[in-house]
Scaffold this motif. Structure first.
Motif, PDB file in Angstrom:
ATOM      1  N   GLU A 116      48.775  37.888  36.352  1.00 52.98           N
ATOM      2  CA  GLU A 116      48.767  36.496  36.803  1.00 52.98           C
ATOM      3  C   GLU A 116      50.144  36.061  37.311  1.00 52.98           C
ATOM      4  O   GLU A 116      51.176  36.490  36.772  1.00 52.98           O
ATOM      5  CB  GLU A 116      48.348  35.581  35.628  1.00 52.98           C
ATOM      6  N   PRO A 117      50.176  35.170  38.306  1.00 50.61           N
ATOM      7  CA  PRO A 117      51.453  34.671  38.829  1.00 50.61           C
ATOM      8  C   PRO A 117      52.346  34.037  37.753  1.00 50.61           C
ATOM      9  O   PRO A 117      53.567  34.079  37.847  1.00 50.61           O
ATOM     10  CB  PRO A 117      51.026  33.605  39.853  1.00 50.61           C
ATOM     11  N   GLU A 118      51.715  33.492  36.706  1.00 49.76           N
ATOM     12  CA  GLU A 118      52.512  32.849  35.659  1.00 49.76           C
ATOM     13  C   GLU A 118      53.270  33.906  34.834  1.00 49.76           C
ATOM     14  O   GLU A 118      54.341  33.624  34.289  1.00 49.76           O
ATOM     15  CB  GLU A 118      51.610  32.000  34.742  1.00 49.76           C
ATOM     16  N   VAL A 119      52.708  35.113  34.744  1.00 53.09           N
ATOM     17  CA  VAL A 119      53.402  36.204  34.054  1.00 53.09           C
ATOM     18  C   VAL A 119      54.637  36.592  34.880  1.00 53.09           C
ATOM     19  O   VAL A 119      55.732  36.800  34.345  1.00 53.09           O
ATOM     20  CB  VAL A 119      52.454  37.425  33.880  1.00 53.09           C
ATOM     21  N   VAL A 120      54.451  36.636  36.193  1.00 52.49           N
ATOM     22  CA  VAL A 120      55.565  36.981  37.091  1.00 52.49           C
ATOM     23  C   VAL A 120      56.639  35.896  37.007  1.00 52.49           C
ATOM     24  O   VAL A 120      57.841  36.190  36.964  1.00 52.49           O
ATOM     25  CB  VAL A 120      55.058  37.128  38.551  1.00 52.49           C
ATOM     26  N   THR A 134      34.037  35.449  37.361  1.00 53.19           N
ATOM     27  CA  THR A 134      35.446  35.238  37.015  1.00 53.19           C
ATOM     28  C   THR A 134      36.018  36.535  36.463  1.00 53.19           C
ATOM     29  O   THR A 134      35.309  37.330  35.841  1.00 53.19           O
ATOM     30  CB  THR A 134      35.612  34.149  35.938  1.00 53.19           C
ATOM     31  N   SER A 135      37.306  36.750  36.704  1.00 54.18           N
ATOM     32  CA  SER A 135      37.979  37.934  36.146  1.00 54.18           C
ATOM     33  C   SER A 135      39.483  37.694  36.192  1.00 54.18           C
ATOM     34  O   SER A 135      39.950  36.763  36.847  1.00 54.18           O
ATOM     35  CB  SER A 135      37.589  39.195  36.922  1.00 54.18           C
ATOM     36  N   PRO A 136      40.253  38.558  35.511  1.00 60.02           N
ATOM     37  CA  PRO A 136      41.709  38.366  35.530  1.00 60.02           C
ATOM     38  C   PRO A 136      42.245  38.455  36.965  1.00 60.02           C
ATOM     39  O   PRO A 136      41.601  39.054  37.834  1.00 60.02           O
ATOM     40  CB  PRO A 136      42.227  39.534  34.686  1.00 60.02           C
ATOM     41  N   PHE A 137      43.432  37.884  37.202  1.00 63.31           N
ATOM     42  CA  PHE A 137      44.067  37.893  38.512  1.00 63.31           C
ATOM     43  C   PHE A 137      44.201  39.339  39.017  1.00 63.31           C
ATOM     44  O   PHE A 137      44.530  40.204  38.228  1.00 63.31           O
ATOM     45  CB  PHE A 137      45.473  37.259  38.407  1.00 63.31           C
ATOM     46  N   PRO A 138      43.942  39.639  40.262  1.00 60.83           N
ATOM     47  CA  PRO A 138      43.694  38.731  41.384  1.00 60.83           C
ATOM     48  C   PRO A 138      42.233  38.320  41.563  1.00 60.83           C
ATOM     49  O   PRO A 138      41.862  37.847  42.622  1.00 60.83           O
ATOM     50  CB  PRO A 138      44.176  39.541  42.590  1.00 60.83           C
ATOM     51  N   GLY A 139      41.421  38.469  40.523  1.00 62.39           N
ATOM     52  CA  GLY A 139      40.018  38.055  40.605  1.00 62.39           C
ATOM     53  C   GLY A 139      39.888  36.532  40.618  1.00 62.39           C
ATOM     54  O   GLY A 139      40.891  35.812  40.564  1.00 62.39           O
ATOM     55  N   PHE A 140      38.642  36.057  40.653  1.00 63.72           N
ATOM     56  CA  PHE A 140      38.420  34.608  40.695  1.00 63.72           C
ATOM     57  C   PHE A 140      38.799  34.007  39.328  1.00 63.72           C
ATOM     58  O   PHE A 140      38.275  34.421  38.290  1.00 63.72           O
ATOM     59  CB  PHE A 140      36.957  34.295  41.039  1.00 63.72           C
ATOM     60  N   PRO A 141      39.699  33.010  39.301  1.00 67.53           N
ATOM     61  CA  PRO A 141      40.198  32.500  38.009  1.00 67.53           C
ATOM     62  C   PRO A 141      39.163  31.733  37.200  1.00 67.53           C
ATOM     63  O   PRO A 141      38.472  30.856  37.736  1.00 67.53           O
ATOM     64  CB  PRO A 141      41.352  31.570  38.412  1.00 67.53           C
TER      65      PRO A 141
END
Ligand code: UD1
Length: 425
Positions: A196-200, A305-312
């Motif tokens: 996820e972008p928030e992890v980055v 839905t799935s983890p990033f880059p999937g549908f949040p």
């Protein structure tokens, strides 16, 4: 006689037509992780572009309870972490917000001890913390859970770098282990990490403070421990979930709006789905998205839905609101949380036609929704009901606003800025 406290109700006038530009705030989930990460710094740090939210306020209170000195002005917070005096987080605050559990990694890493009550947050599933705990144990921590409190300590004084494989790419567990590893001895490798972008963002923040983290945003993150982190200033990324919510606001009301700043790559799955539905989405500049709804019917789609880059999963409820008035049948499968379809019953009160079986919702598009009294059951569900209310015939009265206030920065003001009529009583 004690006066009974009246619950606030948000009145939303339907058939809204929106127009203009909506400013996007800093990302809630990044801001919370960064505030926890600030505990790693032995000098203190400044975080900018902080959204004004209940959750951020609570995290601030938790940090204060640990001895952090806080100076906050508008969207900027300075956290003086030089005088960390407690490793014990208060139950009243932690029980209200799951993200508060994320302080366990930095506290353990910095002080060698942490006592954190098991977390609360939205009632969207069991949400255990076993992956956080297993990761910390792999790094040499001793962890015991008793009377609802997680007691963690480092018998050797300092955590040891380790190979940690996550059974599931949990955002929180990746962040906990990454933070713990920054001050550990030696190298830690997180396999099957969340992307996820928030992890980055958290990794970039920690790097600004001197941490050595490589590969954040991929499935393998390598952290080389350093003895301590220094100070620094860092700006939170834009909130992709808030942005996505306004994109659907534009679509569901057949309006023409722009929003920004955003990082369009963070919205890839949503943009693709909206285009498939028939919404016109244009990347107008590298940080501005233009959404044009259309008068005719949208097409129903299938979404998982799935983890990033999937549908949040955090956009699932809002997308469902849009699909209730799209043509034909749509299918939404929620795979991240086991109990995240509670908004279905409320959308049905507004005239939607939705059936559920386990974690699958089958939505048959209706001509239009009708305003009704509804109850927010969790944070993103509350946003979905606001969206449905904007599109419905007549007025919607939304209760359970504490959910909305946890995660949406000045939502009424922003929607009013686009021309919507809504007011809190
Ligand atoms: C974060 C976000 C939340 C988002 C979610 C998934 C924050 C503050 N919140 O939550 O908005 O919906 O990511 O994108 O960043 N799990 C376990 N054991 C664990 C940890 C998680 O079984 O130790 C399970 C959870 O119950 C859930 C799934 O893993 O079913 C995903 O959870 P996780 O990615 O950890 O979400 P959070 O970090 O809690």
């Amino acid at each position: 006689m004690v006066a009974e406290k009246q619950e606030a109700v948000l009145h939303i006038v339907g058939k809204a037509r929106l127009q203009g530009h909506v400013p996007i705030s800093g990302a809630k989930n990044s801001a919370l992780a960064l505030m926890a990460g600030a505990l790693l710094s032995s000098e203190g740090c400044t975080i900018e572009n902080l959204p004004c939210l209940m959750d951020v306020q609570r995290m601030e209170e938790i940090l204060v309870s640990l001895g952090v000195k806080v100076q906050r002005e508008a969207g900027r917070i300075h956290l003086d972490t030089t005088c960390l005096s407690s490793a014990q987080a208060p139950y009243e605050l932690v029980s209200q917000m799951r993200a508060s559990f994320f302080i366990i990694g930095p506290l353990l890493s910095r002080l060698g001890i942490a006592q954190i009550p098991l977390p609360g947050g939205c009632a969207i599933g069991a949400r255990p913390v076993d992956l956080h705990v297993k990761g910390l144990q792999a790094m040499g921590a001793e962890v015991e859970i008793s009377h609802g409190i997680v007691h963690a300590s480092c018998p050797g004084g300092r955590l040891q770098g380790a190979k940690v494989y996550l059974d599931y790419p949990s955002v929180g567990a990746t962040e906990t282990i990454m933070m713990a590893a920054t001050l550990a001895e030696g190298e830690t490798v997180i396999q099957n990490a969340a992307q996820e972008p928030e992890v980055v963002d958290l990794a970039n923040f920690c790097r600004t403070l001197g941490a050595k983290i490589y590969g954040a945003g991929s499935k393998t993150i390598v952290i080389v421990g350093v003895p301590q982190l220094h100070g620094g200033t860092y700006r939170v990324i834009p909130d992709r979930i808030e942005a996505g919510t306004y994109m659907i606001a534009g679509a569901i009301t057949c309006s023409d709006i722009t929003l920004g700043p955003v990082i369009p790559e963070h919205l890839g799955a949503l943009i693709a789905k909206l285009r498939e539905i028939g919404v016109q989405v244009t990347i107008e500049t590298p940080t501005v998205i233009h959404v044009q709804g259309r008068e005719g019917k949208y097409r129903g789609v299938e979404v998982e839905t799935s983890p990033f880059p999937g549908f949040p999963t955090d956009m699932q409820a809002q997308l469902m609101a849009l699909l209730t008035i799209s043509e034909g049948n749509s299918v939404i499968t929620e795979t991240v949380f086991e109990n995240r379809l509670q908004h279905v019953a409320e959308l049905c009160r507004m005239g939607a036609n939705i059936r559920t079986k386990g974690n699958v919702a089958i939505i048959t598009g209706v001509e239009s929704l009708s305003g009704a009294p509804v109850m927010a059951t969790d944070l993103r569900a509350s946003a979905a009901l606001v969206l449905a209310g904007l599109a419905a015939e007549g007025e919607t009265q939304l209760r359970g606003l504490h959910h909305l206030d946890r995660g949406y920065d000045r939502i009424e003001e922003k929607l009013r800025g686009l021309g919507a009529t809504l007011y809190r009583v």
